[in-house]
Write a protein that holds these residues in place. Sequence first.
Motif, PDB file in Angstrom:
ATOM      1  N   GLY A 205      -0.442  11.950 -10.432  1.00 44.43           N
ATOM      2  CA  GLY A 205       0.346  12.064  -9.774  1.00 44.43           C
ATOM      3  C   GLY A 205       1.832  12.041 -10.202  1.00 44.43           C
ATOM      4  N   THR A 206       2.281  12.788  -8.236  1.00 41.50           N
ATOM      5  CA  THR A 206       3.523  12.754  -8.933  1.00 41.50           C
ATOM      6  C   THR A 206       4.338  12.244  -9.127  1.00 41.50           C
ATOM      7  N   ARG A 207       4.734  10.830  -9.245  1.00 44.59           N
ATOM      8  CA  ARG A 207       5.602   9.555  -9.426  1.00 44.59           C
ATOM      9  C   ARG A 207       5.437   9.254 -11.168  1.00 44.59           C
ATOM     10  N   HIS A 208       3.762   9.769 -12.010  1.00 42.93           N
ATOM     11  CA  HIS A 208       3.426   9.705 -13.000  1.00 42.93           C
ATOM     12  C   HIS A 208       4.002  10.769 -13.592  1.00 42.93           C
TER      13      HIS A 208
ATOM     14  N   GLY B  96       0.479  -1.193  -0.049  1.00 39.39           N
ATOM     15  CA  GLY B  96      -0.468   0.356   0.266  1.00 39.39           C
ATOM     16  C   GLY B  96       0.666   1.776  -0.163  1.00 39.39           C
ATOM     17  N   HIS B  97       2.190   1.020   0.212  1.00 42.39           N
ATOM     18  CA  HIS B  97       2.871   3.196  -0.153  1.00 42.39           C
ATOM     19  C   HIS B  97       3.155   2.864  -1.566  1.00 42.39           C
ATOM     20  N   GLY B  98       2.954   2.530  -2.137  1.00 44.70           N
ATOM     21  CA  GLY B  98       3.436   2.634  -4.047  1.00 44.70           C
ATOM     22  C   GLY B  98       5.119   2.648  -4.244  1.00 44.70           C
ATOM     23  N   GLY B  99       5.495   2.981  -5.505  1.00 45.18           N
ATOM     24  CA  GLY B  99       6.676   3.048  -5.845  1.00 45.18           C
ATOM     25  C   GLY B  99       6.740   3.383  -7.323  1.00 45.18           C
ATOM     26  N   MET B 100       7.948   3.270  -7.547  1.00 43.33           N
ATOM     27  CA  MET B 100       8.237   3.529  -8.792  1.00 43.33           C
ATOM     28  C   MET B 100       9.372   2.754  -9.491  1.00 43.33           C
ATOM     29  N   LEU B 101       9.361   1.726 -10.327  1.00 36.97           N
ATOM     30  CA  LEU B 101      10.483   1.445 -11.240  1.00 36.97           C
ATOM     31  C   LEU B 101      10.924   1.893 -12.545  1.00 36.97           C
ATOM     32  N   VAL B 102      12.149   1.929 -12.588  1.00 37.08           N
ATOM     33  CA  VAL B 102      12.864   2.560 -13.614  1.00 37.08           C
ATOM     34  C   VAL B 102      13.741   1.972 -13.663  1.00 37.08           C
ATOM     35  N   LEU B 103      13.971   1.219 -15.351  1.00 38.00           N
ATOM     36  CA  LEU B 103      14.346   0.518 -15.932  1.00 38.00           C
ATOM     37  C   LEU B 103      15.413   1.211 -17.239  1.00 38.00           C
ATOM     38  N   VAL B 104      16.581   0.866 -16.749  1.00 43.67           N
ATOM     39  CA  VAL B 104      17.750   1.923 -17.388  1.00 43.67           C
ATOM     40  C   VAL B 104      18.678   1.280 -18.959  1.00 43.67           C
ATOM     41  N   PRO B 105      18.546   1.277 -19.523  1.00 44.98           N
ATOM     42  CA  PRO B 105      19.791   0.899 -20.781  1.00 44.98           C
ATOM     43  C   PRO B 105      20.882   0.319 -19.970  1.00 44.98           C
TER      44      PRO B 105
ATOM     45  N   GLN C 134      12.491   3.260 -19.529  1.00 40.53           N
ATOM     46  CA  GLN C 134      10.808   2.587 -18.568  1.00 40.53           C
ATOM     47  C   GLN C 134      11.200   2.684 -17.420  1.00 40.53           C
ATOM     48  N   ALA C 135       9.651   2.922 -17.108  1.00 46.03           N
ATOM     49  CA  ALA C 135       8.990   2.610 -15.191  1.00 46.03           C
ATOM     50  C   ALA C 135       8.106   1.740 -15.912  1.00 46.03           C
ATOM     51  N   ILE C 136       7.689   1.795 -14.706  1.00 50.63           N
ATOM     52  CA  ILE C 136       6.767   1.204 -13.898  1.00 50.63           C
ATOM     53  C   ILE C 136       6.396   1.767 -12.971  1.00 50.63           C
ATOM     54  N   VAL C 137       5.095   2.402 -12.785  1.00 50.17           N
ATOM     55  CA  VAL C 137       4.460   3.295 -11.630  1.00 50.17           C
ATOM     56  C   VAL C 137       2.941   2.837 -10.659  1.00 50.17           C
ATOM     57  N   VAL C 138       3.463   2.203  -9.742  1.00 52.57           N
ATOM     58  CA  VAL C 138       2.670   1.362  -8.357  1.00 52.57           C
ATOM     59  C   VAL C 138       2.237   2.926  -7.183  1.00 52.57           C
ATOM     60  N   SER C 139       0.604   2.820  -7.507  1.00 52.79           N
ATOM     61  CA  SER C 139       0.047   4.149  -7.327  1.00 52.79           C
ATOM     62  C   SER C 139      -0.567   3.534  -5.448  1.00 52.79           C
ATOM     63  N   GLN C 140      -1.023   4.634  -4.530  1.00 57.96           N
ATOM     64  CA  GLN C 140      -0.746   3.813  -3.783  1.00 57.96           C
ATOM     65  C   GLN C 140      -2.340   3.226  -3.888  1.00 57.96           C
ATOM     66  N   ASP C 141      -3.252   3.752  -3.823  1.00 61.50           N
ATOM     67  CA  ASP C 141      -4.491   2.767  -4.987  1.00 61.50           C
ATOM     68  C   ASP C 141      -4.273   1.601  -4.827  1.00 61.50           C
ATOM     69  N   GLY C 142      -3.296   1.073  -5.199  1.00 60.59           N
ATOM     70  CA  GLY C 142      -3.376  -0.150  -5.644  1.00 60.59           C
ATOM     71  C   GLY C 142      -3.087  -0.230  -7.871  1.00 60.59           C
ATOM     72  N   GLY C 143      -3.155   0.955  -8.399  1.00 57.89           N
ATOM     73  CA  GLY C 143      -3.143   1.496  -9.730  1.00 57.89           C
ATOM     74  C   GLY C 143      -1.341   0.603 -10.302  1.00 57.89           C
ATOM     75  N   ILE C 144      -1.111   0.569 -11.572  1.00 55.61           N
ATOM     76  CA  ILE C 144       0.174  -0.256 -12.085  1.00 55.61           C
ATOM     77  C   ILE C 144      -0.165   1.068 -13.340  1.00 55.61           C
TER      78      ILE C 144
END
Length: 238
Positions: free
Chosen positions: A193-196, A56-65, A210-220
Motif C-alpha cells: 500500500g501507500t504507507r509501505h 483499525g485506522h492503520g498508521g506509520m511510525l518513523v524513527l529518525v537518528p 527505520q519505519a513501522i507500518v500498521v495496515s488497516q487490516d492489522g498487518g504490521i
Amino acid sequence: MGDYGGRAFPIGWLGGFEEVDPRETPPTLGDVNIELARHLGSYSLHRCLARVRAQGHGGMLVLVPSTDALRLVGPAAVLRPKYGVLHNDFGARYRALLTRLLARSTALDLSSWAAYRLATDGELQQLHTEMEQFADLLADLMAVDGALALDKQFGLLGFGVEIAAPAPPTPYVYRALDAEGTQLQAEAADSGGTRHRAAYRLCQAEAGCQAIVVSQDGGIRLVRQRAEQVIFWNQLIL
C-alpha cells in the motif's frame, strides 16, 4: 503489568536502534536495569502498535537518528510534518519517566522483566500506568493522516508527516524470512500500500531511518535499510 511478555522486535530490524541510551540513564542503576529499560521501550512500542491495530485506522511510525533530526525534518526536508514539534520536552519527559521507573525497580530489587511484571508495588504501578498513557498518546498521534516521526530516544519530531523521499533506484525490496534478516526474498518495490511504499522510499534514501507500518487490516511491517537493501519483517507478534 501488561501483556507484552518480553517479546522482542526482530533483531535484524533493531540494528542500531536502542530503546534507551545508556548515556541518558544514571550509572547507579546498573547494567541489569539497562536491560529492563530496553524491555520498557519495547513494551511502549508494542502497546502503541497494538492500540493502532485495535482502532483499525492503520498508521506509520518513523524513527529518525537524533543527530539527523534537524536535517531530515522540516518544510523542505525528506520528512515534512503538517504538525512540526522539533523543539519540545516530549523525549525528556519520557526519559524522566523511564528513570523514575528504573529507580523504583532498583529500590524493589527487581532484577528481571519477569519480576517487574509480577510486582504489586503501588508507586511502580502508577509509574507503569503513566508509561502506558505515553504509549497510548503515540498511538493517537499515529491516527493523524501521515506518519508520526520520533527520534530514537522517543523525542517527538512531528506528526501528520509527509514523506518526500524519491523513488528507490532498485525495483526490489526484500522480505526477511528470519529474525536476523539473513534469509531474504526479493519482492517488487512498488508492491504493498501507500504507507509501505513510502516506508521503502524513506529507508532507501536515509539508511539511518527505520519505519513501522500498521495496515488497516492489522498487518504490521518493520522496515529498514541494510547494506543498501531495503528489508522488511512481518513477524512481529503483539
